[in-house]
Design an enzyme around this catalytic site. Structure first.
Site: not given
Ligand SMILES: *Cc1c(COP(=O)(O)O)cnc(C)c1O
Length: 495
Positions: A112
């Protein structure tokens, strides 16, 4: 060429990038999408010589056309700096036959950070460009990682405040510690009795609540979103797919134009949608492999053409993917139905009212680019163990879901196309599950003993983000029922 955005539900058109970023979600409840998908305007030969920031500029300039070159470059330089623990920003690591794109080198050690370290800069610039008088209130639901990354990004940013809702019993203890110890006078963290879908659905309701918007505007405030429904988050996520392709070329792993596959551990469908957009930009991606955990709505959707969230929500060892309503799928649906907003609206209404919908045969035929599968919690742990045994490499539970699904794909298809596995979090963020996998049984150690043990085993130094938690103070302790989210927001904002 100027790029505009429109809502997937049809009410808003000709919206500039900066306006779309400020709004987050369209008022009709739809998501903003580009009116026309751009193409990369550099050659692969040029691409492979670009570093991360240069790549970011090449991608973002196509989407954020109302930002000047100087504005974009300032945003990029402020975002991708020493906050990342490697100059490469998104290193591509080869282990055996697999390529891992490590997206966890930012300040909160999950992917993120890739978008949320730039979003605050994009938003503040957008506010200036549009002579915004209101202060921005970022309203965000999190399955664990977005929350902390958004808090870190927006902490102490002038004229903004941020409210994060997370599921009380649905995040790892490190994730929770990271959020409740967040500093900054403008930050607010609230745990809810409910799951991520409850948090996200209620946040979306607040965005669509026109009476609340009115009340906010009277006191000089307006909402925006840090979730991947915001185009300002999605576009920075396209960058690392373009960059990874350049790195594959540069390292001599592929030749110009050669196709690759990507495997993405998926929850809200944001990360994999960014890969789909990268493909439209001109990156030769053959299969977009969508990896789910036991909450396998997406796998079932790819199998049957029917999306059905009416099922038990499971809290798993890959909690950031514990999601039954994948918001960004709406952008794909809209594209599959030839951008027919009425058709899209009908499906989204069915989802809201019945919890399910089925797409047409014609739409299903356009899903050839995708492959879906899932990994159980046991398979996830087993994958962590076997990757450590084979490659001496420790991966987190989310990356393990992707790795396991890639194994299933290989087995089923015998496809030997070079494949990038998107590595979305540091193993330290999910230390207890990772240790359970490596030692073959659940650990009795305290959180920080687990961290120490993991360091011994993995020989990867404990990231600063985890080190800092040892003596961090808890600064947030609000808990509320999911029905009370609106009340809490009003209370926090003094309405
Ligand atoms: C948010 C997240 C995901 C999923 O990603 P999306 O964009 O919501 O599909 C997978 N792995 C981790 C560690 C995340 O923080």
């Amino acid at each position: 060429m100027e790029m505009f955005y429109k809502s997937t539900r049809g009410d808003e058109k000709q919206v500039t990038a900066s306006q779309a970023i400020l709004k987050g979600l369209a008022l009709d409840g739809g998501l903003f999408v580009p009116e026309k998908m751009p193409k990369l305007d550099i050659s692969f030969n040029q691409l492979k010589e670009l570093d991360y920031k240069e790549t970011a500029y090449q991608v973002m300039k196509l989407f954020f056309t109302d930002y000047s070159e100087e504005e974009l470059k300032t945003c990029i330089n402020n975002a991708y700096d020493y906050k990342f623990d490697t100059k490469e920003i998104a290193p591509l690591v080869k282990k055996g036959e697999k390529y891992y794109l490590e997206l966890f080198h930012g300040s909160t050690i999950a992917f993120k950070d890739m978008a949320l370290s730039i979003l605050p800069y994009l938003m503040v610039t957008a506010a200036k460009k549009n002579n915004l008088k209101n202060k921005i209130v970022i309203l965000t639901a999190t399955s664990g990682d977005t929350g902390k990354a958004a808090l870190a990004g927006f902490a102490n940013v002038p004229d903004t405040s941020i409210i994060v809702f997370y599921p009380k019993d649905g995040v790892s203890s490190i994730q929770e510690m990271q959020m409740v110890t967040q500093k900054g006078d403008n930050t607010n963290v609230v745990a809810i009795h409910g799951n991520f879908d409850d948090a996200q659905t209620n946040v979306k309701k607040l965005f669509e609540d026109s009476q609340l918007q009115e009340e906010l505007s009277q006191v000089g405030l307006q909402f925006s979103s840090a979730n991947s429904i915001n185009i300002g988050r999605l576009v920075p996520q396209i960058v690392y797919y373009v960059y990874a392709y350049g790195q594959m070329l540069k390292q001599g792993e592929i030749i110009e134009g050669e196709s690759i596959n990507v495997v993405v551990p998926t929850g809200n469908f944001g990360n994999i949608l960014a890969a789909y957009y990268a493909k439209h930009l001109g990156i030769p991606i053959k299969k977009l492999i969508c990896a789910s955990n036991e909450n396998k709505v997406l796998y079932d959707f790819f199998q049957t053409g029917c999306y059905n969230k009416n099922r038990t929500f499971t809290v798993t060892n890959s909690p950031s993917m514990d999601i039954l309503i994948s918001s960004n799928l709406e952008r794909l649906i809209y594209s599959l139905c030839e951008e027919n907003e009425t058709a899209n609206k009908v499906l989204m209404n069915q989802l809201k009212e019945q919890g399910s919908y089925c797409i047409t045969k014609e739409m299903q035929e356009k899903l050839q680019d995708f492959y879906g599968n899932f990994a159980t919690q046991e398979e996830t742990l087993h994958t962590i163990q076997s990757i450590f045994k084979d490659d001496n490499y420790v991966i987190d539970t989310h990356t393990a879901v992707a790795t396991c699904v890639y194994g299933k794909y290989r087995e089923e298809t015998r496809d030997t196309t070079k494949t990038i596995i998107v590595s979305t979090a540091s193993p330290y963020k999910f230390a207890s599950s990772v240790l359970e996998a490596l030692e073959g049984k659940a650990t009795l150690r305290t959180e920080f003993e687990q961290i120490e043990e993991l360091e011994k085993i993995s020989k990867v130094p404990v990231p600063k983000a985890v080190e800092e938690l040892k003596d961090a103070l808890v600064l947030h302790n609000r808990v509320c029922d999911k029905e009370d989210m609106k009340y809490i927001v009003k209370k926090i904002l003094g309405l």
